[in-house]
Design a protein around this motif. Structure first.
Motif, PDB file in Angstrom:
ATOM      1  N   VAL A  58       0.831  -1.202   0.000  1.00 22.91           N
ATOM      2  CA  VAL A  58       0.000   0.000   0.000  1.00 22.91           C
ATOM      3  C   VAL A  58       0.870   1.258   0.000  1.00 22.91           C
ATOM      4  O   VAL A  58       0.549   2.237  -0.676  1.00 22.91           O
ATOM      5  N   ALA A  59       1.980   1.219   0.729  1.00 18.98           N
ATOM      6  CA  ALA A  59       2.882   2.374   0.745  1.00 18.98           C
ATOM      7  C   ALA A  59       3.497   2.603  -0.632  1.00 18.98           C
ATOM      8  O   ALA A  59       3.590   3.750  -1.102  1.00 18.98           O
ATOM      9  N   ILE A  60       3.909   1.532  -1.286  1.00 20.39           N
ATOM     10  CA  ILE A  60       4.484   1.657  -2.636  1.00 20.39           C
ATOM     11  C   ILE A  60       3.433   2.181  -3.608  1.00 20.39           C
ATOM     12  O   ILE A  60       3.702   3.071  -4.424  1.00 20.39           O
ATOM     13  N   ALA A  61       2.224   1.633  -3.535  1.00 16.84           N
ATOM     14  CA  ALA A  61       1.147   2.094  -4.420  1.00 16.84           C
ATOM     15  C   ALA A  61       0.787   3.554  -4.140  1.00 16.84           C
ATOM     16  O   ALA A  61       0.451   4.300  -5.059  1.00 16.84           O
ATOM     17  N   GLY A  62       0.865   3.964  -2.882  1.00 10.85           N
ATOM     18  CA  GLY A  62       0.597   5.362  -2.538  1.00 10.85           C
ATOM     19  C   GLY A  62       1.617   6.307  -3.147  1.00 10.85           C
ATOM     20  O   GLY A  62       1.264   7.402  -3.607  1.00 10.85           O
ATOM     21  N   ALA A  67       2.697  10.241  -7.294  1.00 15.82           N
ATOM     22  CA  ALA A  67       3.528  10.698  -8.403  1.00 15.82           C
ATOM     23  C   ALA A  67       2.754  10.737  -9.715  1.00 15.82           C
ATOM     24  O   ALA A  67       3.259  11.267 -10.709  1.00 15.82           O
ATOM     25  N   GLY A  68       1.563  10.165  -9.725  1.00 18.44           N
ATOM     26  CA  GLY A  68       0.752  10.165 -10.931  1.00 18.44           C
ATOM     27  C   GLY A  68       1.218   9.165 -11.972  1.00 18.44           C
ATOM     28  O   GLY A  68       0.944   9.329 -13.155  1.00 18.44           O
TER      29      GLY A  68
END
Length: 99
Positions: A58-62, A67-68
């Motif tokens: 979830v942190a990586i996906a956030g 960053a878009g």
């Protein structure tokens, strides 16, 4: 996005922990308490990625979302297996430090 990274972390973790658990079960099958170590190895192969793997995915996906950027499947594979690789390296280093 986070689900792909999580699934690859779970699959790669099982890829390492299932053979290790089976090896521990085979070698310690006659030991009174040692055979239960294989169960703990298998549980850590499942519980670890479910708890910590979800949080890091979830942190990586956030970060990607902030960053878009869109995540391609190869990036999910790389990040998921990278999480497992880091866990395996830390596990081996921790065991060697106790010897």
């Amino acid at each position: 996005m986070w689900y792909g990274v999580f699934l690859w972390a779970l699959v790669s973790s099982l890829f390492f922990h299932v053979p290790a658990g089976l090896l521990a079960l085979f070698t310690l099958r006659h030991h009174k308490y040692g055979r239960f170590m294989s169960v703990s190895i298998l549980l850590m192969g499942i519980v670890g990625p479910i708890t910590a793997g979800i949080l890091t995915s979830v942190a990586i996906a956030g970060v990607y979302r902030a960053a878009g950027k869109e995540m391609i499947s190869f990036e999910a594979i790389t990040l998921g297996t990278g999480q497992t690789f880091c866990v395996v390296v830390v596990s081996f280093l921790r065991v060697l430090a106790t010897l």
